[in-house]
Design an enzyme around this catalytic site. Structure first.
Site, PDB file in Angstrom:
ATOM      1  N   LYS A 132     106.820  40.809  -4.132  1.00 40.33           N
ATOM      2  CA  LYS A 132     106.101  41.577  -5.160  1.00 40.33           C
ATOM      3  C   LYS A 132     104.644  41.145  -5.311  1.00 40.33           C
ATOM      4  O   LYS A 132     103.776  41.975  -5.566  1.00 40.33           O
ATOM      5  CB  LYS A 132     106.831  41.528  -6.496  1.00 40.33           C
ATOM      6  CG  LYS A 132     107.051  40.174  -7.115  1.00 40.33           C
ATOM      7  CD  LYS A 132     107.850  40.302  -8.402  1.00 40.33           C
ATOM      8  CE  LYS A 132     108.145  38.942  -9.019  1.00 40.33           C
ATOM      9  NZ  LYS A 132     109.051  38.135  -8.153  1.00 40.33           N
ATOM     10  N   ASN A 164     101.947  39.258 -13.630  1.00 39.09           N
ATOM     11  CA  ASN A 164     102.575  37.981 -13.280  1.00 39.09           C
ATOM     12  C   ASN A 164     101.702  37.157 -12.341  1.00 39.09           C
ATOM     13  O   ASN A 164     101.998  36.002 -12.069  1.00 39.09           O
ATOM     14  CB  ASN A 164     103.949  38.230 -12.649  1.00 39.09           C
ATOM     15  CG  ASN A 164     104.826  36.997 -12.642  1.00 39.09           C
ATOM     16  OD1 ASN A 164     104.973  36.332 -13.650  1.00 39.09           O
ATOM     17  ND2 ASN A 164     105.391  36.676 -11.496  1.00 39.09           N
ATOM     18  N   HIS A 219     116.778  33.717  -9.375  1.00 40.83           N
ATOM     19  CA  HIS A 219     116.627  33.282 -10.776  1.00 40.83           C
ATOM     20  C   HIS A 219     117.953  33.342 -11.548  1.00 40.83           C
ATOM     21  O   HIS A 219     117.962  33.583 -12.749  1.00 40.83           O
ATOM     22  CB  HIS A 219     115.586  34.140 -11.491  1.00 40.83           C
ATOM     23  CG  HIS A 219     114.225  34.068 -10.889  1.00 40.83           C
ATOM     24  ND1 HIS A 219     113.540  32.884 -10.729  1.00 40.83           N
ATOM     25  CD2 HIS A 219     113.420  35.053 -10.409  1.00 40.83           C
ATOM     26  CE1 HIS A 219     112.359  33.141 -10.177  1.00 40.83           C
ATOM     27  NE2 HIS A 219     112.270  34.428  -9.964  1.00 40.83           N
TER      28      HIS A 219
END
Length: 275
Positions: free
Chosen positions: A120, A144, A190
């Site tokens: 990403k 982010n 995650h």
């Protein structure tokens, strides 16, 4: 500014996103309490950067009494959504949010949001460079990666383009989706934070869940996790993958990258041109 005037907001985590939140809210008249596990001494440089604002601090822990009278609890990206303080906020009816949510609410320009288990950041940077190469509109890249764009939202104009990387940590709290939402892939990641693949998937798909019929979703066809979310798409679907497909999007044929768009096929460039 009137929307925040007199509102009491608790910001948890005084890192990159927390600092942006504290400044954004403090400059708009909110009563901001910043809470962090670190001590006042450890956070001295960051507190000095925010010294021009009338902020209050609760440092060295997250005492539940800071929720008294709170209208909103904002979590920085590294703060888990199941933090005891966040659980207490939900029980008290205090709404939760983060910097990306507030940015999308305030941003006047169209936003391309990009998420995925891998790639990403690269894709966000690449899309930003592609938009800048077009040369006809200012382009803002962040989320982010880089600086939180909440810091620059007052400078963004309706004709600009925003490219935003969104992590699952940000998305799990969000109730707004970007006008263009790209989900590249979805593989186990995650899980120490999300606890299960189901919860991780639920967080990621929020990039699609709040789109409208006029919005656009971009999904990877070759990734089962991303492709399975096609049924969640509310607007126009664009796809990418190796083989030709009936949907609009890109594919590879005879060593060339091709684009199907509104029923027509366009030859873009040879695959070997991609580094």
């Amino acid at each position: 500014m009137a929307a925040w005037d007199g509102k009491r907001v608790v910001v948890v985590g005084l890192a990159r996103q927390g600092k942006a939140l504290a400044r954004y809210l403090g400059e708009r008249g909110a009563e901001v309490i910043v809470s962090d596990l670190k001590s006042a001494e450890e956070l001295k440089p960051l507190r000095e950067e925010l010294a021009d604002l009338p902020l209050r601090y609760a440092l060295g822990g997250h005492p539940p009494e800071i929720l008294e009278g709170a209208d909103l609890l904002c979590l920085s990206g590294g703060v888990p959504a199941d933090l005891p303080l966040a659980q207490q906020a939900r029980l008290r009816g205090v709404a939760l949010s983060n910097d990306s949510q507030l940015f999308l609410e305030a941003c006047p320009a169209p936003v391309v949001g990009i998420t995925g288990s891998a790639g990403k950041t690269t894709t966000t940077e690449l899309v930003g460079r592609m938009a800048r190469a077009a040369g006809n509109r200012p382009v803002w890249v962040g989320g982010n990666i880089g600086q939180p764009l909440l810091e620059w939202v007052d400078q963004i104009q309706p004709e600009d383009i925003v490219v935003l990387e969104l992590s699952s940590f940000q998305l799990e709290l969000m109730t707004r989706s970007p006008q263009v939402a790209a989900l590249l892939n979805l593989t186990p990641n995650h899980l120490d934070r999300h606890r299960s693949m189901q919860a991780y998937t639920a967080a990621k798909r929020r990039i699609l869940d709040f789109q409208s019929a006029t919005d656009v979703a971009v999904l990877g066809r070759d990734d089962p996790g991303a492709w399975a979310l096609g049924k969640r798409v509310r607007g126009r679907l664009l796809t990418f993958g190796a083989d030709a497909h009936e949907s609009d999007g890109t594919y590879i044929e005879a060593g060339r990258l091709c684009l199907r768009w509104n029923g027509e096929t366009r030859d873009l460039f040879p695959v070997e041109a991609i580094q």
